[in-house]
Design a protein around this motif. Structure first.
Motif, PDB file in Angstrom:
ATOM      1  N   UNK A  45       0.809  -1.215   0.000  1.00 43.80           N
ATOM      2  CA  UNK A  45       0.000   0.000   0.000  1.00 43.80           C
ATOM      3  C   UNK A  45       0.846   1.270   0.000  1.00 43.80           C
ATOM      4  N   UNK A  46       1.926   1.292   0.756  1.00 42.07           N
ATOM      5  CA  UNK A  46       2.774   2.489   0.789  1.00 42.07           C
ATOM      6  C   UNK A  46       3.296   2.834  -0.603  1.00 42.07           C
ATOM      7  N   UNK A  47       3.576   1.809  -1.385  1.00 48.36           N
ATOM      8  CA  UNK A  47       4.032   2.039  -2.762  1.00 48.36           C
ATOM      9  C   UNK A  47       2.869   2.497  -3.639  1.00 48.36           C
ATOM     10  N   UNK A  94       3.896  -1.740   9.182  1.00 48.46           N
ATOM     11  CA  UNK A  94       4.472  -0.489   8.678  1.00 48.46           C
ATOM     12  C   UNK A  94       3.561   0.154   7.637  1.00 48.46           C
ATOM     13  N   UNK A  95       2.999  -0.664   6.750  1.00 45.81           N
ATOM     14  CA  UNK A  95       2.100  -0.131   5.724  1.00 45.81           C
ATOM     15  C   UNK A  95       0.808   0.399   6.342  1.00 45.81           C
ATOM     16  N   UNK A  96       0.303  -0.251   7.380  1.00 53.04           N
ATOM     17  CA  UNK A  96      -0.901   0.209   8.078  1.00 53.04           C
ATOM     18  C   UNK A  96      -0.630   1.562   8.742  1.00 53.04           C
ATOM     19  N   UNK A  97       0.493   1.686   9.407  1.00 53.49           N
ATOM     20  CA  UNK A  97       0.838   2.960  10.054  1.00 53.49           C
ATOM     21  C   UNK A  97       0.957   4.074   9.007  1.00 53.49           C
ATOM     22  N   UNK A  98       1.606   3.784   7.907  1.00 51.78           N
ATOM     23  CA  UNK A  98       1.754   4.768   6.843  1.00 51.78           C
ATOM     24  C   UNK A  98       0.393   5.132   6.238  1.00 51.78           C
ATOM     25  N   UNK A  99      -0.432   4.123   5.984  1.00 52.52           N
ATOM     26  CA  UNK A  99      -1.754   4.333   5.404  1.00 52.52           C
ATOM     27  C   UNK A  99      -2.607   5.236   6.303  1.00 52.52           C
TER      28      UNK A  99
END
Length: 103
Positions: A45-47, A94-99
């Motif tokens: 997701x971050x990408x 990490x992707x959840x936190x970024x999202x």
């Protein structure tokens, strides 16, 4: 014969350099997930939110899919099946936190 070897070596060297790293390639070997997390998409997701129109990934459906990351039971099935040796649960967190910083 020497030229073919050199050509293959250069391709291999390029592949290792360009394709290595701590990111999901979306191969799907991590599935199925007992927590029903869409791992190949959630782990990238971050990408995706930086390379595609962000509104596509900020709707309620995607928010609900991403929130499932909180239900991860840390069984490590995904991690044990990843051909790239990724720490998939960590990558998902990490992707959840970024999202969450986008919503």
């Amino acid at each position: 014969k020497g030229m073919k070897h050199k050509s293959f070596y250069n391709f291999y060297k390029f592949s290792v350099t360009e394709l290595s790293g701590n990111f999901c390639r979306g191969c799907g070997y991590c599935l199925p997930c007992p927590a029903n997390i869409d791992i190949p998409n959630c782990a990238r997701m971050s990408l995706m939110i930086r390379r595609a129109p962000v509104s596509v990934y900020l709707n309620k459906d995607w928010q609900n899919k991403m929130k499932l990351i909180e239900d991860c039971i840390h069984c490590d099935n995904c991690k044990n099946h990843c051909p790239y040796g990724l720490d998939t649960p960590k990558l998902l967190e990490d992707n959840w936190a970024d999202y969450k910083s986008f919503i």
